[in-house]
Design a protein around this motif. Structure first.
Motif, mmCIF file in Angstrom:
data_model
loop_
_atom_site.group_PDB
_atom_site.id
_atom_site.type_symbol
_atom_site.label_atom_id
_atom_site.label_comp_id
_atom_site.label_asym_id
_atom_site.label_seq_id
_atom_site.Cartn_x
_atom_site.Cartn_y
_atom_site.Cartn_z
ATOM 1 N N GLY A 38 124.190 58.236 86.983
ATOM 2 C CA GLY A 38 123.483 57.172 86.276
ATOM 3 C C GLY A 38 123.467 55.774 87.403
ATOM 4 O O GLY A 38 122.433 55.395 87.357
ATOM 5 N N ILE A 39 124.649 55.540 87.822
ATOM 6 C CA ILE A 39 124.793 54.360 89.046
ATOM 7 C C ILE A 39 123.992 54.565 89.990
ATOM 8 O O ILE A 39 123.261 53.592 90.596
ATOM 9 N N ALA A 40 123.520 55.867 90.603
ATOM 10 C CA ALA A 40 122.738 55.992 91.731
ATOM 11 C C ALA A 40 121.302 55.925 91.269
ATOM 12 O O ALA A 40 120.504 55.418 92.019
ATOM 13 N N VAL A 41 120.982 56.328 90.034
ATOM 14 C CA VAL A 41 119.706 56.343 89.388
ATOM 15 C C VAL A 41 119.297 54.754 89.177
ATOM 16 O O VAL A 41 118.321 54.056 89.657
ATOM 17 N N VAL A 42 120.280 53.945 88.530
ATOM 18 C CA VAL A 42 120.225 52.269 88.496
ATOM 19 C C VAL A 42 120.149 51.886 89.748
ATOM 20 O O VAL A 42 119.218 50.975 89.718
ATOM 21 N N THR A 43 120.502 52.158 90.910
ATOM 22 C CA THR A 43 120.173 51.567 92.038
ATOM 23 C C THR A 43 118.882 51.950 92.615
ATOM 24 O O THR A 43 118.376 50.989 93.191
ATOM 25 N N ALA A 44 118.470 53.182 92.346
ATOM 26 C CA ALA A 44 117.028 53.354 92.628
ATOM 27 C C ALA A 44 116.217 52.629 91.909
ATOM 28 O O ALA A 44 114.942 52.222 92.331
ATOM 29 N N ILE A 45 115.933 52.380 90.762
ATOM 30 C CA ILE A 45 115.407 51.706 89.743
ATOM 31 C C ILE A 45 115.458 50.177 90.295
ATOM 32 O O ILE A 45 114.502 49.592 90.125
ATOM 33 N N MET A 46 116.684 49.637 90.488
ATOM 34 C CA MET A 46 116.672 48.332 90.993
ATOM 35 C C MET A 46 115.879 48.051 91.914
ATOM 36 O O MET A 46 115.187 47.189 92.151
ATOM 37 N N ALA A 47 115.822 49.153 93.379
ATOM 38 C CA ALA A 47 115.216 48.878 94.239
ATOM 39 C C ALA A 47 113.584 48.974 94.101
ATOM 40 O O ALA A 47 113.213 48.319 94.842
ATOM 41 N N ILE A 48 113.408 49.932 93.004
ATOM 42 C CA ILE A 48 111.654 49.878 92.746
ATOM 43 C C ILE A 48 111.243 48.514 92.333
ATOM 44 O O ILE A 48 110.350 48.235 92.656
ATOM 45 N N VAL A 49 112.136 47.694 91.424
ATOM 46 C CA VAL A 49 111.561 46.504 90.826
ATOM 47 C C VAL A 49 111.631 45.462 91.840
ATOM 48 O O VAL A 49 110.673 44.667 92.066
ATOM 49 N N MET A 50 112.623 45.676 92.727
ATOM 50 C CA MET A 50 112.575 44.480 93.944
ATOM 51 C C MET A 50 111.717 44.719 94.887
ATOM 52 O O MET A 50 111.024 43.590 95.470
ATOM 53 N N ALA A 51 111.428 45.965 94.957
ATOM 54 C CA ALA A 51 110.019 46.325 95.946
ATOM 55 C C ALA A 51 108.616 45.729 95.382
ATOM 56 O O ALA A 51 107.963 45.070 96.005
ATOM 57 N N ALA A 52 108.763 45.903 94.056
ATOM 58 C CA ALA A 52 107.414 45.411 93.322
ATOM 59 C C ALA A 52 107.302 43.881 93.344
ATOM 60 O O ALA A 52 106.467 43.316 93.074
ATOM 61 N N MET A 53 108.748 43.361 93.583
ATOM 62 C CA MET A 53 108.520 41.924 93.479
ATOM 63 C C MET A 53 108.176 41.186 94.844
ATOM 64 O O MET A 53 107.397 40.209 94.853
ATOM 65 N N SER A 54 108.813 41.597 95.919
ATOM 66 C CA SER A 54 108.679 40.837 97.285
ATOM 67 C C SER A 54 108.140 41.990 98.509
ATOM 68 O O SER A 54 107.434 41.191 99.283
ATOM 69 N N GLY A 55 108.252 43.289 98.422
ATOM 70 C CA GLY A 55 107.573 43.961 99.368
ATOM 71 C C GLY A 55 108.516 43.829 100.626
ATOM 72 O O GLY A 55 108.196 44.146 101.764
ATOM 73 N N ILE A 56 109.715 43.387 100.756
ATOM 74 C CA ILE A 56 110.622 43.290 101.985
ATOM 75 C C ILE A 56 111.817 44.369 101.811
ATOM 76 O O ILE A 56 112.514 44.409 100.666
ATOM 77 N N ILE A 57 112.106 44.805 103.013
ATOM 78 C CA ILE A 57 113.068 45.814 102.698
ATOM 79 C C ILE A 57 114.505 45.531 103.365
ATOM 80 O O ILE A 57 115.657 45.851 102.681
ATOM 81 N N GLY A 58 114.533 44.510 104.196
ATOM 82 C CA GLY A 58 116.067 44.157 104.723
ATOM 83 C C GLY A 58 116.970 43.527 103.736
ATOM 84 O O GLY A 58 117.980 43.981 103.571
#
Length: 546
Positions: free
Chosen positions: A126-146
Motif C-alpha cells: 500500500g505504501i508503494a501504491v500511495v507513492t505512485a498515486i501521489m506522483a500521479i496527482v503531482m504530475a497533474a498539478m505541475s508537469g515537472i519531474i525533478g
C-alpha cells in the motif's frame, strides 16, 4: 562542403563537446556557427586572413554570410530564434516550474501522503501504491519531474525502508512514478513538442491522457502483483487502533465525496446567481440558466441532507480528518486541468491560475514566508534560464542544419534502405532511446524532431501501427508526440545518465549507491517499453479523447 561531411563533423563535435562537460546550450550554439560557416562560407576557416588589413573589404564581405549582415541564411536563422522565444505559450514553462517549487517547499504534498497512507495502510504494498498515486496527482498539478522525485525521495523512501520494503522496489517506484510528469498533462515535454512542431498543445494534452494513465496504472498493477508474489518485499505494518476497516473506508469515502461535491454545487449556484444578478454574462450559457441552477440547488441540498442526517456530523468529521490532505492537491488539479480541458483558458493562463492557487493555499495553511517565496523564485529563475539557453542553442543548431539541407539528407539516408514503415519507426525509436541515455529531453526535441517529423509525415498513413493507421496528418503529429514522450519517460531512468537516478541520489541515504538505484529501475523500464510498444502498434490509443 557537402552535407554528409557536415553531418559527420556535427555528430563528432557534439559528442566531444558534451564529453568534455560543455553545457548543451553552448555546445549547440557553437556547432550552429560551425555548420553555417562550413556550408555557406568555408573560407572563414580555410583562409581567415584573405583580406589582411583591408578593413573595408572585411566590412563588405565576399561570402554568403558576410556579404550583408542580417541577410540570407542568417536572417532566416534569426527569425527562427525570434519566433521560438516570443511564443506566448513559452511563458507557461516558468509558471509550472514556480508552481512545482512552491509545492515542494510547502506541506501540501506531505499532508496528501499522510491521507493516502491512512486509506492504504492495511494493503500489502500500500505504501508503494500511495507513492505512485501521489506522483500521479503531482504530475497533474505541475508537469515537472525533478521536484517530484526529490520530494518523494524525502517523504516516501524513508517510510518504505523503515517498514522493511525491498530497496529496489522502493527506488523503482519513486523514480518511475516521479517521472510521470513527462506523460501526464500538463507536461512541459508536450508543451515544447507542440511549440517546435506547431501542433495543438491542447490536443496533445487530450491525447496523452489515456496513455499516461495506462502507464501509471501499469506501475500500480506491477507493484500489487510483485508484493503479492513476494510478500516479504512489502511487510504489512503492525495493526493500530487508528486503522480504518473496509466499511469505514467505504462510508468515509462516500461522506467525503458528498461534502466536496456539495461545496462544488454550492459555489456553482452562487456563481450563477451572481452573474445573473450583475448581468456579467449576456450570452446564453448552461451555467446560469434557471434549469441548471435548480439542479445545482437540489443536488447541494440532497448531499448536505445525506451528510448531516444520514451519515451524521461525527462520521463526516472523521471522514474529513482522514481525507482533508487530498483536498488541496485536487483543487489545484481541478483549477489547472479543468480550465484547460473545459476550454476556459489556454495553457499559459492555466499555469498562472495554478501558481496563484498554490500560493493562496500556502497562505491559508499559514506556511507562507518571504524566504519561501524567494527560494521558489530563485530556483524558478535558475531552471528557466537553463531551459532558455538550451532552447536558444538547440534551436540555432536545428535551424542551421535545416538551412544546410540536413533533414533532406537524413530522410534520404533512412528511406534509401527501403525499410518498411514500421522499420523506419523502429529505427527512430532506437535513436530516441540512445540519445535519451546521454542527452536532456530539451535538446532532443529541439534538435531531432525537426528532422524526424517530416519523415514520419511522408510515411503512408494507413501503414502506421498495426491496427489501421490514423485519419489525418494532424493526428500523426499528435501520435508521434506521444511516442516521443514515452521514449523520454524511458530516458529518465536509462543508465548511465538517467536524471531520475541523480535526483534521488541527492536525497537518498548514503548506503544507496547509483548502481543500486539503476538496478531498481530495470523492471519499470520494461513496463515503459511495453507501453511504448502499445502506443507504437496501436496509434488509436492516443485518439480516444480527441
Amino acid at each position: 562542403m557537402d552535407i554528409g561531411t557536415i553531418s559527420l563533423i556535427l555528430l563528432i563535435g557534439m559528442l566531444v563537446l558534451l564529453a568534455i562537460g560543455m553545457p548543451l546550450g553552448f555546445a549547440s550554439g557553437f556547432l550552429a556557427v560551425v555548420v553555417m560557416v562550413l556550408k555557406f562560407e568555408p573560407t572563414l576557416i580555410t583562409d581567415p586572413f584573405v583580406h589582411g588589413a583591408n578593413f573595408d573589404a572585411w566590412k563588405m564581405g565576399e561570402g554568403t554570410l558576410t556579404r550583408r549582415f542580417g541577410s540570407g541564411p542568417m536572417n532566416i536563422l534569426a527569425q527562427r530564434l525570434y519566433g521560438i522565444t516570443t511564443n506566448y505559450v513559452l511563458v507557461s514553462v516558468p509558471l509550472f516550474i514556480f508552481m512545482a517549487t512552491l509545492l515542494e517547499r510547502s506541506g501540501i504534498a506531505r499532508d496528501m501522503y499522510s491521507s493516502l497512507q491512512m486509506w492504504m495502510s492495511r494493503t500489502r504494498g500500500g505504501i508503494a501504491v500511495v507513492t505512485a498515486i501521489m506522483a500521479i496527482v503531482m504530475a497533474a498539478m505541475s508537469g515537472i519531474i525533478g521536484g517530484e522525485v526529490v520530494l518523494l525521495g524525502l517523504i516516501a523512501l524513508p517510510q518504505m525502508l523503515r517498514l522493511g520494503y525491498d530497496q529496489n522496489l522502493a527506488i523503482g517506484t519513486i523514480c518511475a512514478s516521479g517521472s510521470l510528469g513527462t506523460m501526464i498533462p500538463p507536461s512541459i515535454v508536450l508543451i515544447f513538442y507542440g511549440l517546435i512542431t506547431e501542433t495543438s498543445i491542447h490536443a496533445l494534452f487530450k491525447a496523452a491522457f489515456l496513455p499516461g494513465f495506462i502507464l501509471a496504472g501499469a506501475y500500480i498493477i506491477y507493484i500489487l502483483w510483485r508484493t503479492r508474489r513476494h510478500p516479504e518485499q512489502a511487510p504489512l505494518p503492525d495493526p493500530s487502533p487508528d486503522d480504518l476497516t473496509g466499511t469505514d473506508k467505504l462510508v468515509y469515502g462516500l461522506a467525503l465525496l458528498s461534502m466536496i461535491w456539495a461545496v462544488v454545487m454550492g459555489l456553482m449556484l452562487l456563481r450563477g446567481y451572481y452573474l445573473g444578478w450583475s448581468g456579467g454574462i449576456e450570452d446564453d450559457t448552461g451555467y446560469v440558466d434557471q434549469a441548471y441552477l435548480t439542479k445545482a440547488a437540489i443536488t447541494a441540498g440532497f448531499l448536505l441532507f445525506v451528510c448531516f442526517f444520514v451519515v451524521g456530523p461525527k462520521v463526516c468529521g472523521r471522514a474529513w480528518q482522514a481525507g482533508k490532505g487530498m483536498v488541496a492537491p485536487l483543487m489545484v488539479v481541478f483549477v489547472v486541468l479543468g480550465s484547460i480541458y473545459g476550454g476556459i483558458t489556454g495553457i499559459t493562463e492555466a499555469a498562472a491560475m495554478g501558481s496563484v492557487a498554490v500560493l493562496l493555499l500556502i497562505i491559508a495553511r499559514g506556511e507562507f514566508s518571504f524566504n519561501l517565496l524567494t527560494e521558489a523564485s530563485m530556483r524558478t529563475f535558475k531552471s528557466t534560464g537553463t531551459i532558455i539557453w538550451v532552447t536558444l542553442g538547440a534551436t540555432a543548431l536545428a535551424g542551421a542544419y535545416t538551412i544546410a539541407g540536413g533533414p533532406t539528407y537524413v530522410a534520404n539516408l533512412i528511406t534509401g534502405y527501403d525499410l518498411p514503415t514500421m522499420g523506419v519507426l523502429l529505427v527512430m525509436m532506437v535513436i530516441f532511446l540512445f540519445l535519451g541515455a546521454f542527452m536532456d529531453w530539451t535538446g532532443i526535441v529541439l534538435l531531432v524532431m525537426p528532422v524526424f517529423l517530416p519523415i514520419v509525415l511522408k510515411l503512408p498513413i494507413n501503414e502506421l501501427g498495426l491496427t489501421g493507421g490514423l485519419p489525418s496528418e494532424q493526428m500523426v503529429r499528435i501520435w508521434f508526440g506521444i511516442l516521443f514522450c514515452v521514449n523520454m519517460q524511458v530516458s529518465f531512468l536509462s543508465p548511465p545518465f538517467g536524471p531520475a537516478a541523480f535526483y534521488l541520489k541527492s536525497v537518498a541515504p548514503p548506503h544507496i549507491s547509483l548502481p543500486d538505484i539503476f538496478r531498481g529501475f530495470l523492471p519499470f523500464i520494461g513496463i515503459q517499453i511495453l507501453i511504448l510498444t502499445l502506443v507504437l502498434c496501436v496509434p488509436q490509443v492516443t485518439t480516444v479523447f480527441l
